[in-house]
Design an enzyme around this catalytic site. Sequence first.
Site: not given
Lengths: 485, 479
Positions: A79, A154, A178
Amino acid sequence: MDFCYMPAHELHRRLAAREISAEELCRAVLERIETVGGKLGSFITVTGDLALEQARAVDKRIASGEEIPILAGIPVAVKDNMCTEGIRTTCGSRILHNFVPPYSAAVVEKILARGMVMVGKTNLDEFAMGSSNENSGFFPASNPWDVDRVPGGSSGGSAVAVAAGQAVVALGSDTGGSIRQPASLCGVVGMKPTYGAVSRYGLVAYASSLDQIGPISRDVTDCALMLNLIAGHDPRDSTSAPGDRPDYTAFLNREIKGLKVGVPKEYMGDGIDPGVRGVVNEALGVISSLGAEIGEASLPHSKYAIPAYYLIATAEASSNLARYDGVSYGYRAEDPGDVVDMYAKTRSRGFGTEVKRRIMLGTYALSAGYYDAYYLKALKVRTLIKRDFDRAFEKFDVLICPTSPTTAFRKGEKMDDPLQMYLSDITTISVNLAGIPGISVPAGFSGGLPVGMQIMGRPFAEGTVLQVAHAFEKNTGHHKKFPSL
Amino acid sequence: MAQYETVIGLEVHVELKTRTKIFCHSSTAFGGDPNTHVCPVCLGLPGVLPVLNREVLEYAVRVGLALNCKIAGFSKFDRKNYYYPDLPKNYQISQYDLPLAEHGYLNINVDGNVKRIGITRVHMEEDAGKLVHQGTISTTPYSLVDYNRTGVPLVEIVSEPDMRSPEEARAYLEKLKAVILYTGVSDCKMEEGSLRCDANVSVRPPGSHGFGTKTEIKNMNSFKALQRALHYEVERQIGILEEGGRIVQETRTWDEARGVTLSMRSKEQAHDYRYFPDPDLVPLVIDREWVEKIRASLPELPDQRKARYVKEYGIPEYDASVITATKEMADYFEQCLACYSNAKAVSNWVMGDLLRLLNARDMDITRCRVSPSRLAGMLRLIDGGTISGKIAKTVFEEMFETGRDPETIVREKGLVQISDEGAIAAVVDEVLAANRKVVDDFRAGKEKALGFLVGQVMKLTRGKANPEMVNKIIREKLK
Ligand SMILES: [Zn+2]
């Protein structure tokens, strides 16, 4: 069979047996990124050359007769809110569009030291603030099961990458859901470990007291393997728990007979889509059939979790994000007047709407005269929520509920209604507030879209959570279904 | 003009001289090329986390104990949020509602009496960096930032508003500096910024118990500046009240060149720092036993040392307080006493000629070239009659300049005292013959005339005649 959809433990066997090379595997994955990447928007930066270099290094080790450790040579996506030395780390924000960190996050050091092959940095909601990946400062990511729908967020990019064969495993971060929510919406496994289990060093902070890094993978075994790799004490993170972590794979293949499973009634009620509820009830049936005892649990303060979360997380964020001011790195407004004007223009243009909204909320919550009513009150609610869990875990070994109240929703559907968007994390947020571990595993489908089941455990009882998740997975086959792209 | 009472409280920042910074491993060394003592942590780069340097905690506990504070059993760090380019995170890690130490005091000397100044709290925090302007802050086209100082550990020491004059404030700051120097946790150099002081000042009619509206004064970079700024500010406030005006609560800065305080920002413009507990750091649980170990390891502090000097060496209280004002001075004094036993003689020389020469050159005693054993050697030359006390002053100045030993100086410069009775008598005869009038005056009962005659003998012998013998011989001859 397509390598891109095999789990890491299976690929490891084939690498060791020299049925495939790490380079071949890497090329296959990079090709997937190339062919379906544009459609899915899962990566912000692809590190192809570096990945091939790392893959070839592993092949050399294999060729020299070395018995490579598990996960070596396995393509991994990271990420883009975890620092990677020499590789742009944007946090999905224009304000960091050009930021190249001089150091790597603790977890990145670990995956590289193991010989994992990092293929790129994945898309996310800006600064990990969002539940749909539509808040990315660059472009939204799409759900591989239906590209008109969101992948969740996210850590949307990481979940999409694993679901679409663009990486075998990925790292995500989870502040209010997330990792788990996008894993649920994309039909993969995602775990948020106990707060303090994994070092946050190098994870760009959104809300420091809630953020935790965790793995996203195709199956529960890979999740345990990744957790083995990334969990551990780190002296560079004061909130990192001391002591050794167990071998999480030791909990796999254990029976769950006699285990007590609680189902929080607050998370199976009206707010949950009936299709989702149906899938989870069916899954509970499987778990019951394996000998676990299922009972109703209650988390009475969970209705306050979302307001408490949006005060605590935004308060911390308002301070954590203060450093993006254009002074020494990142974006700086092109036409600053004086220094105050530079701050104002840089931050107005550099941040997106949702980030600004949360900074304002958090600033307000900490302001003189409001602190007690908002921030302090939220901390008290957080304590009550923790106590709810403590009580529930006196009776139950794990708690189970839907990971998300709905399946993947349509793009744009909730963008104009932040409150509706915030509700997508209703069942995951309490887990962060309580600091306990939670996993989302594929539990079935509703309307052709994946449904995730969340299993929560006592602090540092990742092993038990994985035990239940693995038992369920072995007796179902949902994780073996892949989107056609 | 009505009388007003001045009320002053000080907030003092002291840099701790730990080897590394408070939350990272970067060096704390002063100076160095800009941005060379930095790392991702103190630069506040995205993703970094602070880890408390345990040495900082220990040093801060030492300060708290030396200031007679209670050390908290539970303490924590908070974020103080404000934007400034020298603050890379745009928040400072500090301590807000649970400081490390509270409820202490410091004794100062006011007109020969001991006055106790309350210490409200002592807390730890990180220092900010430095802005480098091209010219002045208001005209510079751009500014550069040097982060070397960012993250250097500080303790902030907040006093009660117990001081009643600029002189008391200065005495407090001097005493505070002395105590901290004794503990060895800081070099307390105001000129390098390792000791910094802000003052809260108000005035009130005498006898009133409420406080007047206060102003906060910043940018006082020396003891003298503190005293001057406070005098100016007190006068300014009284002037306003006398004219029927009201004091505005505000922050003011001392302009050293113009000798005035100037308004920086009003109360309305004051920051809302939005303090909240730093979630990146864990609360501090401070072990009692560990604190007691630190207490036991504290060196003897100025007040204790002073009391011991009075008791053990029998020197006057005043001498003892001057000598113990700095640890180095007191150490020097004790080293002298290790090779010479007359404490009063040593204290006279240390407080007199030595201090005078040091002050004249703006030096501190650590740079003094006269070693304690050589000062002792010089005192022995006086005792043995080799040189007079007066000649010794010349010898000492030479020792101070060159660091050479007194015996050599006396020999080379021919400064040995004349103690030969015949030689002195000859000079006395010469003087008496040349000053008949004065001799008559003396005989007529003018005692003062003797001094003149002695002086003439000393002049002719270039100060080397033993003054006691000169006195004796003149008196005998004029009997
Ligand atoms: Zn540093």
